[in-house]
Design a protein around this motif. Structure first.
Motif, short mmCIF file in Angstrom:
data_model
loop_
_atom_site.label_atom_id
_atom_site.label_comp_id
_atom_site.label_asym_id
_atom_site.label_seq_id
_atom_site.Cartn_x
_atom_site.Cartn_y
_atom_site.Cartn_z
N THR A 103 16.69 -6.58 1.53
CA THR A 103 17.05 -6.76 3.08
C THR A 103 18.48 -7.47 3.12
O THR A 103 19.04 -7.17 4.07
CB THR A 103 16.21 -7.64 3.48
OG1 THR A 103 15.85 -8.98 2.81
CG2 THR A 103 14.56 -7.17 3.71
N TYR A 104 18.81 -8.24 2.06
CA TYR A 104 19.83 -8.85 2.15
C TYR A 104 21.20 -8.07 2.14
O TYR A 104 22.12 -8.21 3.02
CB TYR A 104 20.20 -10.07 1.09
CG TYR A 104 21.46 -10.70 0.98
CD1 TYR A 104 21.64 -11.70 2.07
CD2 TYR A 104 22.54 -10.36 0.18
CE1 TYR A 104 23.09 -12.51 2.02
CE2 TYR A 104 23.62 -11.18 0.01
CZ TYR A 104 23.93 -12.08 0.93
OH TYR A 104 25.10 -12.75 1.02
N HIS A 105 21.08 -7.13 1.18
CA HIS A 105 22.28 -6.03 1.24
C HIS A 105 22.01 -4.98 2.17
O HIS A 105 22.87 -4.12 2.19
CB HIS A 105 22.40 -5.73 -0.23
CG HIS A 105 22.68 -6.52 -1.43
ND1 HIS A 105 21.78 -7.46 -1.86
CD2 HIS A 105 23.80 -7.09 -1.69
CE1 HIS A 105 22.30 -8.01 -2.86
NE2 HIS A 105 23.75 -7.94 -2.65
N GLY B 145 25.46 -5.55 -5.83
CA GLY B 145 26.59 -6.53 -6.17
C GLY B 145 27.38 -6.98 -4.89
O GLY B 145 26.86 -6.14 -3.70
N PRO B 146 28.23 -7.43 -4.76
CA PRO B 146 29.25 -7.85 -3.69
C PRO B 146 29.86 -6.27 -3.01
O PRO B 146 29.85 -6.40 -1.83
CB PRO B 146 30.23 -8.50 -4.14
CG PRO B 146 30.06 -9.34 -5.39
CD PRO B 146 28.98 -7.97 -6.20
N GLU B 147 29.83 -5.56 -3.69
CA GLU B 147 30.06 -4.18 -3.11
C GLU B 147 29.23 -3.60 -2.20
O GLU B 147 29.68 -2.69 -1.25
CB GLU B 147 30.76 -3.10 -4.03
CG GLU B 147 29.67 -2.56 -4.76
CD GLU B 147 29.17 -3.66 -5.95
OE1 GLU B 147 28.53 -3.22 -6.86
OE2 GLU B 147 29.95 -4.59 -6.19
N ASP B 148 27.98 -4.07 -2.25
CA ASP B 148 27.02 -3.53 -1.30
C ASP B 148 26.78 -4.17 0.12
O ASP B 148 26.16 -3.81 0.79
CB ASP B 148 25.66 -3.71 -2.03
CG ASP B 148 25.29 -2.71 -3.07
OD1 ASP B 148 25.74 -1.52 -3.25
OD2 ASP B 148 25.33 -3.38 -4.49
N LEU B 149 27.61 -5.35 0.19
CA LEU B 149 27.74 -6.04 1.31
C LEU B 149 28.67 -5.57 2.25
O LEU B 149 28.84 -5.90 3.48
CB LEU B 149 28.02 -7.45 1.18
CG LEU B 149 26.56 -8.42 0.29
CD1 LEU B 149 27.28 -9.67 -0.07
CD2 LEU B 149 25.54 -8.22 1.21
N GLY C 190 30.22 -3.78 5.22
CA GLY C 190 29.65 -3.36 6.45
C GLY C 190 28.61 -4.08 6.85
O GLY C 190 28.03 -3.72 7.94
N VAL C 191 28.14 -5.05 6.28
CA VAL C 191 26.90 -5.86 6.48
C VAL C 191 27.17 -6.76 7.28
O VAL C 191 27.95 -7.72 7.00
CB VAL C 191 26.25 -6.29 5.00
CG1 VAL C 191 24.86 -7.37 5.58
CG2 VAL C 191 25.74 -4.89 4.54
#
Length: 344
Positions: A161-163, A39-43, A45-46
């Protein structure tokens, strides 16, 4: 992407046996595993708007290993020999691997062998360890380890890979490892440089091979040769079934062979730019005689070209014409011709 290897067995029989076993297996003990989602929370620091591969840190055989490439397109897990040496594991007995590995370009790489090592992902209570097989490869790489489908499936992991993250079930919960984007980008740059150097080496090797083939001397049995008088009092022996191209055979009489262009009447001439070879090559070109078959006099103007020394016409058949291969000289009546080219 890597294909091949011993994942499904080193022979057709082994691969068929593995397929039969998988068809008979019933997986009924993992229905209580948690749902893995992103989800959005996994992004957090990316660095977004990226196309980075997923490069993580993992623990392999009690060593913290950086530059671990997570690649679900690879049929095997790979550990590169340099990394194995740094981990003091290179002296372990490796299982033999007969099946080659094939990369995206189709080049075959033959492994050093295979070794089973513990692989650990995650930290603290959400840490998971499996014993998985690694194929040892002795080739330059910017990565230390490639985690392919075998390790990913044994971990029951899902990679994004996106996250920039890989997640896996552990003790009824979800463990995770974040990707290292700076390391991913450095590895990508190094991989490109390695591939470029390899391509240059292969290109030079091909050129050297072609040069060696041109210099290769072929010996022909005496009974397969025929004496040819190239000028009064000067004879040489050549094979009956080949076209000799030595400097001694500097020309062929039009009575033996003559090449015609057979251009349709009214065809417009093809214009080409001046050919630049450089001063050194120009000197070599002026000294060499490469052709033997005369070009029909009515076609010589049609084979004109421009060099640094002026505009010239061929008086002999130039190699490279579409139908040049159909015209070959006979072994008799070979006489040296005058100039190969004449200026306009």
């Amino acid at each position: 992407m890597i294909s091949g290897g011993s994942t499904d067995g080193d022979s057709n029989r082994a691969r068929k046996a593995k397929g039969r076993r998988e068809c008979l297996e019933i997986d009924g003990g993992r229905r209580d595993e948690p749902v893995i989602s992103f989800g959005p929370e996994d992004l957090q620091g990316v660095s977004l708007l990226h196309n980075d591969v997923l490069v993580i840190q993992a623990r392999v055989a009690n060593y913290d290993v950086l530059r671990v490439f997570v690649d679900n397109g690879s049929s095997v897990n790979v550990i590169f020999k340099d990394a194995l040496i740094q981990m003091d594991l290179h002296e372990y007995q490796l299982e033999a691997v007969e099946t080659a590995l094939f990369g995206f370009a189709g080049h075959a790489v033959y492994p050093e062998g295979e070794i089973a090592l513990p692989l650990t992902l995650g930290t603290g209570d959400l840490r998971k360890t499996v014993i998985t097989a690694f194929t040892v490869v002795d080739t330059p790489s910017s990565y230390n380890v490639i985690l392919g489908r075998p390790a990913i499936n044994e971990m029951r992991a899902v990679a994004s890979t996106y996250h920039q993250k890989i997640k896996f079930p552990v003790k009824g919960q979800v463990g995770e490892v974040k990707g290292d984007q700076p390391s991913s980008r450095r590895c990508y740059g190094e991989t490109v440089r390695i591939d470029q150097k390899k391509a240059r080496r292969e290109g030079k090797g091909k050129e050297r091979q072609e040069e060696a083939q041109e210099r290769e001397v072929h010996f022909v049995a005496e009974e397969e040769q025929e004496a040819v008088e190239i000028e009064p009092g000067k004879n040489i022996r050549i094979a009956r079934d080949i076209c000799a191209t030595t400097r001694e055979l500097s020309g062929i009489s039009p009575q033996v062979a003559e090449h015609k262009l057979n251009i349709l009447p009214g065809s417009r001439p093809v214009k080409q730019k001046k050919r630049h070879f450089g001063p050194e090559k120009d000197k070599i070109i002026e000294k060499q005689g490469y052709h033997q078959i005369p070009l029909a006099s009515e076609d010589q103007d049609k084979a004109s070209f421009i060099t640094s020394g002026g505009t010239f016409c061929y008086v002999v058949m130039p190699f490279g014409l579409k139908n040049a291969g159909a015209t070959y000289p006979g072994p008799k009546d070979l006489h040296p011709s005058p100039e190969k080219l004449y200026p306009i």
